[in-house]
Design a protein around this motif. Sequence first.
Motif, mmCIF file in Angstrom:
data_model
loop_
_atom_site.group_PDB
_atom_site.id
_atom_site.type_symbol
_atom_site.label_atom_id
_atom_site.label_comp_id
_atom_site.label_asym_id
_atom_site.label_seq_id
_atom_site.Cartn_x
_atom_site.Cartn_y
_atom_site.Cartn_z
ATOM 1 N N ARG A 136 -1.922 -1.309 -3.893
ATOM 2 C CA ARG A 136 -2.922 -0.237 -3.768
ATOM 3 C C ARG A 136 -2.239 1.109 -3.578
ATOM 4 N NH1 ARG A 136 -7.429 -1.751 -0.006
ATOM 5 N NH2 ARG A 136 -8.191 -2.573 -1.972
ATOM 6 N N PHE A 137 -2.745 2.109 -4.303
ATOM 7 C CA PHE A 137 -2.341 3.499 -4.128
ATOM 8 C C PHE A 137 -3.543 4.232 -3.551
ATOM 9 C CE2 PHE A 137 0.597 1.880 -7.187
ATOM 10 C CZ PHE A 137 1.783 2.555 -6.955
ATOM 11 N N THR A 138 -3.368 4.841 -2.380
ATOM 12 C CA THR A 138 -4.440 5.564 -1.698
ATOM 13 C C THR A 138 -4.120 7.045 -1.724
ATOM 14 O OG1 THR A 138 -4.872 3.688 -0.246
ATOM 15 C CG2 THR A 138 -5.664 5.819 0.493
ATOM 16 N N ASN A 139 -5.046 7.839 -2.239
ATOM 17 C CA ASN A 139 -4.828 9.281 -2.343
ATOM 18 C C ASN A 139 -5.301 9.960 -1.060
ATOM 19 O OD1 ASN A 139 -4.544 11.945 -2.989
ATOM 20 N ND2 ASN A 139 -5.808 11.881 -4.829
ATOM 21 N N GLU A 140 -4.345 10.404 -0.252
ATOM 22 C CA GLU A 140 -4.652 11.128 0.986
ATOM 23 C C GLU A 140 -4.505 12.633 0.804
ATOM 24 O OE1 GLU A 140 -2.211 9.387 4.073
ATOM 25 O OE2 GLU A 140 -3.452 7.577 4.126
ATOM 26 N N ILE A 179 0.857 -1.184 0.000
ATOM 27 C CA ILE A 179 0.000 0.000 0.000
ATOM 28 C C ILE A 179 0.894 1.236 0.000
ATOM 29 C CG2 ILE A 179 -1.746 1.332 1.238
ATOM 30 C CD1 ILE A 179 -2.718 -1.295 2.479
ATOM 31 N N TYR A 180 0.668 2.100 -0.972
ATOM 32 C CA TYR A 180 1.351 3.391 -1.038
ATOM 33 C C TYR A 180 0.327 4.478 -0.721
ATOM 34 C CZ TYR A 180 5.286 1.254 -3.549
ATOM 35 O OH TYR A 180 6.370 0.489 -3.908
ATOM 36 N N LYS A 181 0.760 5.473 0.055
ATOM 37 C CA LYS A 181 -0.093 6.623 0.357
ATOM 38 C C LYS A 181 0.422 7.823 -0.428
ATOM 39 C CE LYS A 181 -0.106 5.185 5.021
ATOM 40 N NZ LYS A 181 0.186 5.609 6.369
#
Length: 120
Positions: free
Chosen positions: A59-63, A33-35
Amino acid sequence: GQATTTTAAPVVTAATTTTVKTTVTTIAVPAAIYKIQSDTKGQYIDPLTHNARAGSLVRFTNEDSIAHQITLKIGGTPVLQSPSIAPGGNWDVRPTQRGTYDIVDEQRPYAAGASLTVAG
């Protein structure tokens, strides 16, 4: 006189059978998982590196508060590209090509150094 006896006909009832089939839902757990974080966080993509097996979920999560598009490159050649990832959204990808992918945030081309190594 004659007596007659009448016997009632037997009552037949049919029982209905209901079969309930259960469906098992498997939720894939990301191997990496990358943020994607805002410029004020200091590190744009956290963590900078991950290792994963070919075909596993990444997964790439856009924070951040703006949309981002991520490109995964091997040797400078784009291999995979995300759609626009809205704030709070995710991009799930399953890289199958082995190698080290450079992760490029198209909104911040100056942010370098993030990578994903995919092995067999």
